[in-house]
Design a protein around this motif. Sequence first.
Motif, short mmCIF file in Angstrom:
data_model
loop_
_atom_site.label_atom_id
_atom_site.label_comp_id
_atom_site.label_asym_id
_atom_site.label_seq_id
_atom_site.Cartn_x
_atom_site.Cartn_y
_atom_site.Cartn_z
N LEU A 80 -1.09 0.38 6.28
CA LEU A 80 -0.92 0.71 4.86
C LEU A 80 -0.27 2.07 4.63
O LEU A 80 -0.12 2.51 3.50
CB LEU A 80 -2.29 0.66 4.15
CG LEU A 80 -2.99 -0.68 4.09
CD1 LEU A 80 -4.35 -0.55 3.40
CD2 LEU A 80 -2.13 -1.73 3.38
N GLU A 119 -7.62 2.51 -5.56
CA GLU A 119 -7.12 1.14 -5.41
C GLU A 119 -6.68 0.89 -3.96
O GLU A 119 -6.98 -0.16 -3.38
CB GLU A 119 -5.96 0.90 -6.38
CG GLU A 119 -5.47 -0.54 -6.36
CD GLU A 119 -4.38 -0.78 -7.38
OE1 GLU A 119 -3.45 -1.53 -7.05
OE2 GLU A 119 -4.46 -0.23 -8.50
N THR A 120 -5.99 1.84 -3.38
CA THR A 120 -5.55 1.71 -1.98
C THR A 120 -6.75 1.70 -1.04
O THR A 120 -6.79 0.92 -0.08
CB THR A 120 -4.60 2.87 -1.61
OG1 THR A 120 -3.50 2.88 -2.54
CG2 THR A 120 -4.06 2.72 -0.20
N LYS A 171 -9.76 0.60 -1.75
CA LYS A 171 -10.41 -0.71 -1.88
C LYS A 171 -9.68 -1.75 -1.04
O LYS A 171 -10.29 -2.59 -0.38
CB LYS A 171 -10.48 -1.14 -3.34
CG LYS A 171 -11.54 -0.41 -4.14
CD LYS A 171 -11.57 -0.87 -5.57
CE LYS A 171 -12.59 -0.06 -6.35
NZ LYS A 171 -12.61 -0.40 -7.77
N LYS A 172 -8.36 -1.72 -1.09
CA LYS A 172 -7.56 -2.64 -0.28
C LYS A 172 -7.80 -2.38 1.20
O LYS A 172 -7.95 -3.30 2.00
CB LYS A 172 -6.07 -2.49 -0.61
CG LYS A 172 -5.18 -3.42 0.17
CD LYS A 172 -3.73 -3.30 -0.25
CE LYS A 172 -2.87 -4.28 0.54
NZ LYS A 172 -1.47 -4.22 0.17
N TRP A 173 -7.83 -1.10 1.58
CA TRP A 173 -8.09 -0.69 2.97
C TRP A 173 -9.43 -1.25 3.44
O TRP A 173 -9.51 -1.89 4.49
CB TRP A 173 -8.06 0.84 3.05
CG TRP A 173 -8.46 1.41 4.38
CD1 TRP A 173 -7.67 1.53 5.49
CD2 TRP A 173 -9.74 1.95 4.73
NE1 TRP A 173 -8.39 2.11 6.51
CE2 TRP A 173 -9.66 2.38 6.07
CE3 TRP A 173 -10.93 2.12 4.05
CZ2 TRP A 173 -10.74 2.96 6.73
CZ3 TRP A 173 -12.00 2.70 4.71
CH2 TRP A 173 -11.90 3.11 6.03
N SER A 214 -11.22 -3.74 2.22
CA SER A 214 -11.19 -5.19 2.27
C SER A 214 -10.53 -5.69 3.57
O SER A 214 -11.04 -6.59 4.24
CB SER A 214 -10.43 -5.74 1.05
OG SER A 214 -10.29 -7.13 1.14
#
Length: 143
Positions: free
Chosen positions: A65, A111-112, A114-116, A118
């Motif tokens: 990411l 937001e990043t 949370k993606k990380w 997940s």
Amino acid sequence: MPKYKDMPVKISGIRVSPTKMKVVGNGFEIVVDKLGGEAPSPLHYQLAALAGCLNIVGTLVAKDLKIDVEGMEVEIVGIFNPSKFMGVDNGRAGFKEIDVTIRVKTDADEETLKKWLSLVEERCPISDNLANPTPVRIEIERE
């Protein structure tokens, strides 16, 4: 993206005492003991494996990411009731629940992150093994 093949991960354990085992594999050696013994217990190693896996996968996902992770701390608490283990109850032998807190030092936005998280949860082999049934076959051989 490359395709990977199944890969065996193997260890061998040698009994040192009624509660202690020396485990060897791939150039390393660890000692496993009972809770409150002279070495970490199997339960401690299971939680340590989860912490280590979250660190490794967290680093891989951060790289994917393009997130800079300056530091990470993983705190894990597993709730264990020894009743089944001691032969007293029909409850569960393993952890009843495991709570994980990851403290990450990064400049990534929420937001990043949370993606990380997940993706880390999705890709971590140890959390996958803990959260999902894995076939375990135990056989006995007489020496």
